[in-house]
Design a protein around this motif. Sequence first.
Motif, mmCIF file in Angstrom:
data_model
loop_
_atom_site.group_PDB
_atom_site.id
_atom_site.type_symbol
_atom_site.label_atom_id
_atom_site.label_comp_id
_atom_site.label_asym_id
_atom_site.label_seq_id
_atom_site.Cartn_x
_atom_site.Cartn_y
_atom_site.Cartn_z
ATOM 1 N N PHE A 1 -11.415 -32.605 -4.999
ATOM 2 C CA PHE A 1 -11.325 -32.863 -6.441
ATOM 3 C C PHE A 1 -9.931 -32.526 -6.946
ATOM 4 N N ASN A 2 -9.427 -33.374 -7.804
ATOM 5 C CA ASN A 2 -8.112 -33.149 -8.414
ATOM 6 C C ASN A 2 -6.981 -33.091 -7.397
ATOM 7 N N THR A 3 -7.181 -33.629 -6.207
ATOM 8 C CA THR A 3 -6.078 -33.676 -5.248
ATOM 9 C C THR A 3 -5.792 -35.152 -4.967
ATOM 10 N N PRO A 4 -4.564 -35.451 -4.494
ATOM 11 C CA PRO A 4 -4.225 -36.847 -4.226
ATOM 12 C C PRO A 4 -5.141 -37.472 -3.176
ATOM 13 N N THR B 1 -10.426 -36.788 -20.123
ATOM 14 C CA THR B 1 -10.890 -36.161 -21.364
ATOM 15 C C THR B 1 -10.976 -34.639 -21.219
ATOM 16 N N PRO B 2 -10.695 -33.931 -22.326
ATOM 17 C CA PRO B 2 -10.833 -32.467 -22.271
ATOM 18 C C PRO B 2 -12.269 -32.045 -21.979
ATOM 19 N N GLU B 3 -13.240 -32.871 -22.386
ATOM 20 C CA GLU B 3 -14.640 -32.504 -22.148
ATOM 21 C C GLU B 3 -14.955 -32.508 -20.662
ATOM 22 N N SER B 4 -14.455 -33.529 -19.955
ATOM 23 C CA SER B 4 -14.708 -33.568 -18.513
ATOM 24 C C SER B 4 -13.950 -32.441 -17.827
ATOM 25 N N ARG B 5 -12.739 -32.208 -18.295
ATOM 26 C CA ARG B 5 -11.962 -31.116 -17.702
ATOM 27 C C ARG B 5 -12.731 -29.800 -17.871
ATOM 28 N N ALA B 6 -13.308 -29.617 -19.052
ATOM 29 C CA ALA B 6 -14.045 -28.383 -19.326
ATOM 30 C C ALA B 6 -15.279 -28.267 -18.420
ATOM 31 N N ALA C 1 -15.934 -25.433 -15.623
ATOM 32 C CA ALA C 1 -17.117 -24.568 -15.587
ATOM 33 C C ALA C 1 -17.816 -24.668 -14.227
ATOM 34 N N PHE C 2 -17.873 -25.880 -13.695
ATOM 35 C CA PHE C 2 -18.523 -26.104 -12.391
ATOM 36 C C PHE C 2 -17.796 -25.319 -11.292
ATOM 37 N N PHE C 3 -16.486 -25.468 -11.252
ATOM 38 C CA PHE C 3 -15.718 -24.755 -10.225
ATOM 39 C C PHE C 3 -15.597 -23.267 -10.558
ATOM 40 N N GLY C 4 -15.568 -22.965 -11.856
ATOM 41 C CA GLY C 4 -15.474 -21.564 -12.286
ATOM 42 C C GLY C 4 -16.673 -20.766 -11.823
ATOM 43 N N GLU C 5 -17.830 -21.387 -11.867
ATOM 44 C CA GLU C 5 -19.065 -20.729 -11.423
ATOM 45 C C GLU C 5 -18.957 -20.377 -9.933
ATOM 46 N N SER D 1 -10.544 -18.215 -15.014
ATOM 47 C CA SER D 1 -11.847 -18.894 -15.073
ATOM 48 C C SER D 1 -12.995 -17.886 -15.121
ATOM 49 N N ASP D 2 -12.786 -16.671 -14.598
ATOM 50 C CA ASP D 2 -13.839 -15.648 -14.704
ATOM 51 C C ASP D 2 -14.089 -15.302 -16.174
#
Length: 696
Positions: free
Chosen positions: A66-69, A264-269, A273-277, A631-632
Amino acid sequence: MAVDYTTRDGVAVITLNNPPVNGLGLSTRIGIMDGLARAERDPAISAIVLTGSGTAFSGGADITEFNTPKALQEPTLATVIRAVEASAKPVVAAIHSVAMGGGLELALGAHYRVGVPGAQIALPEVKLGLLPGAGGTQRLPRAIGLEAALNMIVSGATVMSEKLTDSGLFDEMAEGDVLEAALAFARRVAEKDAGGTHPRLRDRKIQHENAAGFIQFSRNSVAAVAKPFPAPGKCIDAIEAGVLKGFDHGLAFERECFLALVQTPESRALRHAFFGERAASKIPDVPSDTPVRAIKQVAVIGAGTMGGGIAMNFVNAGLPVMLLETKPEALERGLATIRKNYETTVKKGKLTQEALETRMALITPTLSYDDLAGADLIVEAVFEELGVKEQVFRRLDEIAKPGAILASNTSTLDLNKIAAFTTRPGDVVGMHFFSPANVMKLLEVVRGEHTAKDVLATVMQVAKRIKKTAVVSGVCDGFIGNRMIEQYIRQALFMLEEGALPAQIDGAIERFGFAMGPFRMSDLAGNDIGWAIRKRRYAEQPGMHYSRIADRLCETGRFGQKTGGGWYDYRPGDRTARPSALVDEMIVAYSGEIGCARREIGDDEIVERLVFALVNEGAKILAEGIASKASDIDMVYLTGYGFPLWRGGPMLHADTVGLYNVERAMARYASQQNGDAWEIAPLVTELAKAGRGFNG
Ligand SMILES: NC(=O)c1ccc[n+]([C@@H]2O[C@H](COP(=O)([O-])OP(=O)(O)OC[C@H]3O[C@@H](n4cnc5c(N)ncnc54)[C@H](O)[C@@H]3O)[C@@H](O)[C@H]2O)c1
């Protein structure tokens, strides 16, 4: 090898082999392409079976990419699916266990699908603020019909394969070994299709009486619940494009929508949260292979507000709990409250009476510490007084078995002092639950100076078992969450004396997205709690500037809902907060008394001062190492304090605003009245200068 290639009597078997869920990372995608090419070249091969090894067909995108080339590198998933669809030899997907996201989209690209019961089928992209971007919005409606597909895509919900037996998704539902069934099926279709074409979902017609009307109806109902997330609406747009204008147009539009949503900022958020967990459970200096202690028997000390809820968490997860109190009445009261809580769940139809009894039977009440000798984990939730904690921990040190974990639920006391009451400070840790403890997701795991690494690793694992989001915090006053909220409340009170009223402040921050503003929250929790904390502050840090306006309120006995009035008025049996003319007058009078000319305070200022107060303290917490990553802190606020999910937590929100702008705003507030509360964290200044954010 991420993909295995074998042959079975004229059928090529392409098996995804990328544990744990056969994620469709670059090497897997290349492997599938190679397998297809090899099968194509081999004249002895008449058909292809595509399946997954282990416990998944495929769980979809490889989240490490995710988020990598790499995620966008050819062959992309869309390319792979096109190749599957274009294969001259029939491709049969053998679906078992899990087919989700890109995994399901891949299967939808195959000419045929053979399934088995018990497989989880889903397109969950919407949960990350995205849509299925590899044809899912186009092929699923053609497979299972417009209505069923739209529901699955917009909700992201998982549907079990057996529920889809006759949906059109599967050409055959096998009972036994899915691979054997798919091989037999493949041989049959190879013969049947020989020389001809193979069925493709893209060629199927969508049968629906009034597709346009249905889509409009869905759009309206989704808009009402999806606010402010754009993804569900975009899912519908993409489906609509395919239904009304054809497959190819729909596919192109789906791609466009996907690329727009990623930004979108919503998807980023949501992704944060998904990865933060996941990231929260990783502690930098505690390796993931740290051996954990076995937790089979738990004990909870104190059956009050917190102890009861804490005990419920464990028994809900099937762990037996000894519940200790000092007096039989307290024990009975505690047990009765637990039973009442379960009964409410039974009444709602979410728990059976039998399950209630099973859970209650897992709780063993006791008045004797000797009964705790066998416990592997003991959680203390007695009165918040150091003297009481001392008594309890000294006693625990005498009776607990070697290796037992001794946890405290303290919210304000120094864990290191508590640990020092024992001869085994390495076994002592904080488990700070939030009220109501059986409901709230957040668990702050407080790491004392001497807390052993395996104790931390064990508690993090236990947290998963009891379905909590655990975040590690170092020892400091208030830990992560309450230390930050104190600065937020401080600003809220300053704004009252400067010109705002409770309903205005609550309204502004609730429109920003908080579940509850500071004054409604305080009325709910009890204003006396904050009062007690402030009294301690005044004694310990007499130099700290605090508005005394809340103390005035408390002096009148208005402690909140429990006393029928706080910042707001409440009618008996009604929790609706109604602005109180009396309190508002008191606030205005207070401003006059301290010589503060009241002014109009706009919503923007209210939101900035509240949220940036969190950010500023969060930055200090980060710099001090109390939290190990930004993220914590966000996870604490998302799961414990009602921070709006679509903004991703205070630290991500600050990144979205831009730390340069955040710092400028803080400097502006520092130059205003009550500006002494703004000691801008050096980390904010440093990152703002470097043009960076807390999250990189
Ligand atoms: N209430 C909250 O919102 C909240 C949130 C997080 C943490 N906490 C912390 O949890 C702890 C308990 O708080 P609470 O709100 O449940 O308090 P509470 O007063 O509701 O319950 C405390 C219970 O402990 C029992 N108790 C007291 N001394 C004891 C002893 N020596 N041995 C056994 N039992 C004893 C009391 O009889 C009482 O039932 C405190 O440390 C508090 O700071 C509370």
